[in-house]
Design a protein around this motif. Structure first.
Motif, PDB file in Angstrom:
ATOM      1  N   VAL A  40       0.830  -1.218  -0.022  1.00 56.46           N
ATOM      2  CA  VAL A  40       0.009   0.075   0.075  1.00 56.46           C
ATOM      3  C   VAL A  40       0.836   1.083  -0.082  1.00 56.46           C
ATOM      4  N   THR A  41       0.226   2.441  -0.083  1.00 52.50           N
ATOM      5  CA  THR A  41       0.974   3.854  -0.190  1.00 52.50           C
ATOM      6  C   THR A  41       0.804   4.646   0.683  1.00 52.50           C
ATOM      7  N   ASP A  68      -2.138   7.399  -0.753  1.00 51.25           N
ATOM      8  CA  ASP A  68      -3.574   7.219  -0.987  1.00 51.25           C
ATOM      9  C   ASP A  68      -4.591   7.592   0.029  1.00 51.25           C
ATOM     10  N   HIS A  69      -5.974   7.698  -0.575  1.00 52.11           N
ATOM     11  CA  HIS A  69      -6.964   7.944   0.189  1.00 52.11           C
ATOM     12  C   HIS A  69      -7.257   6.692   1.148  1.00 52.11           C
ATOM     13  N   ASN A  92      -8.375   3.234   0.232  1.00 47.96           N
ATOM     14  CA  ASN A  92      -7.441   2.170  -0.250  1.00 47.96           C
ATOM     15  C   ASN A  92      -6.170   1.833   0.590  1.00 47.96           C
ATOM     16  N   CYS A 101      -2.781   0.940  -5.198  1.00 46.11           N
ATOM     17  CA  CYS A 101      -2.497   2.442  -5.186  1.00 46.11           C
ATOM     18  C   CYS A 101      -3.497   3.181  -5.904  1.00 46.11           C
ATOM     19  N   THR A 102      -3.166   4.444  -5.953  1.00 52.40           N
ATOM     20  CA  THR A 102      -4.266   5.330  -6.491  1.00 52.40           C
ATOM     21  C   THR A 102      -3.832   5.737  -7.771  1.00 52.40           C
ATOM     22  N   SER A 126      -3.675  11.268  -6.522  1.00 53.54           N
ATOM     23  CA  SER A 126      -3.825  11.615  -5.094  1.00 53.54           C
ATOM     24  C   SER A 126      -5.071  12.651  -5.008  1.00 53.54           C
ATOM     25  N   ASP A 139      -7.194   2.716  -7.497  1.00 56.34           N
ATOM     26  CA  ASP A 139      -8.266   3.720  -7.019  1.00 56.34           C
ATOM     27  C   ASP A 139      -8.237   4.864  -7.968  1.00 56.34           C
ATOM     28  N   SER A 195      -6.943  11.455   3.910  1.00 54.62           N
ATOM     29  CA  SER A 195      -5.451  10.808   3.754  1.00 54.62           C
ATOM     30  C   SER A 195      -4.744  11.264   4.967  1.00 54.62           C
TER      31      SER A 195
END
Length: 433
Positions: A131-132, A135-136, A139, A182-183, A186, A212, A391
């Motif tokens: 994951v990052t 991201d929101h 996610n 990931c998105t 952003s 996302d 976020s």
């Protein structure tokens, strides 16, 4: 992590084609924009306005065929036809291989959770999920919840330039990676991610990638084939439709995905993904949104018959090419105004890299609380937002307290440079108070 947009001062985009964008006819298509003169919608990342064609589609459904699908009578058959047409429209929007890869539901978050629950049941030896921190939270938290299922979470971290770099993803991915989440862009700072490159890294290791697209959706052309992704979610209300969401997934993956379904529902997409009754009138509105964008693209195609788009997808490509060019110009003007009032901009602010962001700008004014800035802007008829923008991890990465966060101005293609300049004047007044 803080950027000063000095590099964009006294500069124009390389192309003057933004001047050809039909902004007057675009604004005329959105009743909310014209019904509230003096109010400026700069909170579009929280939900965009809808064009008249969408309102008409929703009204038509509620007045003419507000019934359950699956019946043998005409009104019910019309609902079936509307859903079928909307599925094809959204398939065209994302460049799906087949309309059955599109599932409708409440929102993107619910679909992320649906897929995460299914993947949590199938982790096995591949139990790592990337994951990052850009991201929101929808996610992120949905995947973190799988730690109780034995998932191991790895973090793909944003660099100081406000971007996710694929070089940083490579060492995180291995034979034990199940999925990269990931998105596309952003929702807080507007940075666009090179998701095709990320997909290549994931697939080389035998992993999948989940995208996302909620924030990117109103700004750029989604292409699941070019992105080479495995799953993608989006929320209609961010892209000029009513409140609804949709999921795209590779058909072969959706077929094997373990999901909840009632016994009478075949174990096939999209039905196995769509638990219960979704909101038919809003799906009708989503179909109309695609038609709005298609019409915009055909308008941009000009009068020369040879240059007119031959398909819905071709028209959508023309529409988003025009939107991206116009919105880059809006981003440039916003960065100029923010620089003039001494704002600290978070993320990408270099004019040479405007193509790597959408016109969503997160900033703070020196020594003025974000909440006070938005309150003062509200008095001046601007709709903007302050806080963590869902976020909170990104806010911490930026050195900001999530409770206060920053101010976000988020523009779309019905906004104007005149509105941007009014915004700059308002910020200057607030800064001088």
């Amino acid at each position: 992590m803080q950027s000063n947009p000095q590099g964009v001062l006294n500069s124009e985009p390389a192309s003057g084609s933004h001047a050809k964008f039909p902004i007057e006819s675009v604004r005329a298509a959105f009743p909310a924009v014209t019904r509230t003169p003096g109010f400026i919608f700069f909170d579009n990342a929280a939900g965009a306005q809808v064009p008249q064609i969408v309102l008409d589609a929703v009204n038509h459904h509620l007045i003419e065929c507000n019934v359950q699908r699956g019946g043998r009578y005409a009104k019910s058959l019309e609902v079936d036809a509307t859903i079928l047409r909307a599925r094809q429209s959204v398939a065209d929007l994302v460049n799906a291989r087949d309309a059955s890869e599109i599932a409708f539901g409440m929102n993107a978050t619910s679909f992320i959770r649906l897929v995460s629950l299914a993947i949590g049941q199938t982790l096995g030896k591949r139990n790592e999920i990337v994951v990052t921190d850009m991201d929101h939270e929808a996610n992120v938290a949905t995947w973190l919840a799988l730690e109780r299922n034995g998932a191991r979470i790895l973090w793909w971290k944003m660099r100081d330039d406000g971007s996710l770099h694929v070089d940083d993803l490579i060492p995180l991915v291995s034979s034990t990676t199940r999925l990269v989440a990931c998105t596309l862009a952003s929702n807080a700072i507007g940075s666009i991610v090179d998701v095709a490159a990320a997909a290549k890294v994931a697939h080389t290791a035998g992993a999948e990638i989940f995208l996302d697209a909620v924030h990117y959706g109103p700004h750029g052309l989604i292409d699941v084939q070019a992105f080479d992704c495995d799953y993608l979610v989006c929320s209609g209300y961010k892209i000029f439709a009513p409140h609804m969401g949709f999921l795209w997934g590779r058909r072969e993956l959706l077929q094997t995905l373990p999901t909840f379904r009632e016994d009478f529902i075949p174990d096939e997409p999209p039905g196995k993904i769509e638990a219960g009754t979704f909101i038919y009138e809003n799906v009708a509105g989503m179909d109309a949104t695609v038609r709005y964008l298609e019409t915009l693209g055909r308008t941009m195609g000009g009068n020369d018959q040879s240059g007119k788009p031959k398909s819905t997808r071709d028209a959508l490509q023309l529409a988003f090419t025009a939107i991206r060019t116009y919105e880059e110009f809006l981003s440039l003007e916003m960065l100029r105004e923010l620089n003039e009032c001494g704002a600290v901009v978070y993320g990408m602010a270099n004019k040479e890299r405007l193509g790597e962001r959408v016109p969503t700008l997160c900033f703070n004014l020196p020594n003025i609380a974000p909440a006070r800035v938005t309150e003062e802007l509200a008095k001046k008829n601007f709709g903007v937002r302050d806080g963590h923008m869902y976020s909170p991890r990104l806010m911490r990465r930026l050195g900001l307290a999530p409770a206060s966060g920053a101010v976000r101005a988020s523009l779309v293609h019905y906004n104007t440079v005149e509105e941007v300049r009014r915004f700059g004047n308002a910020l200057a007044e607030i800064s001088g108070d």
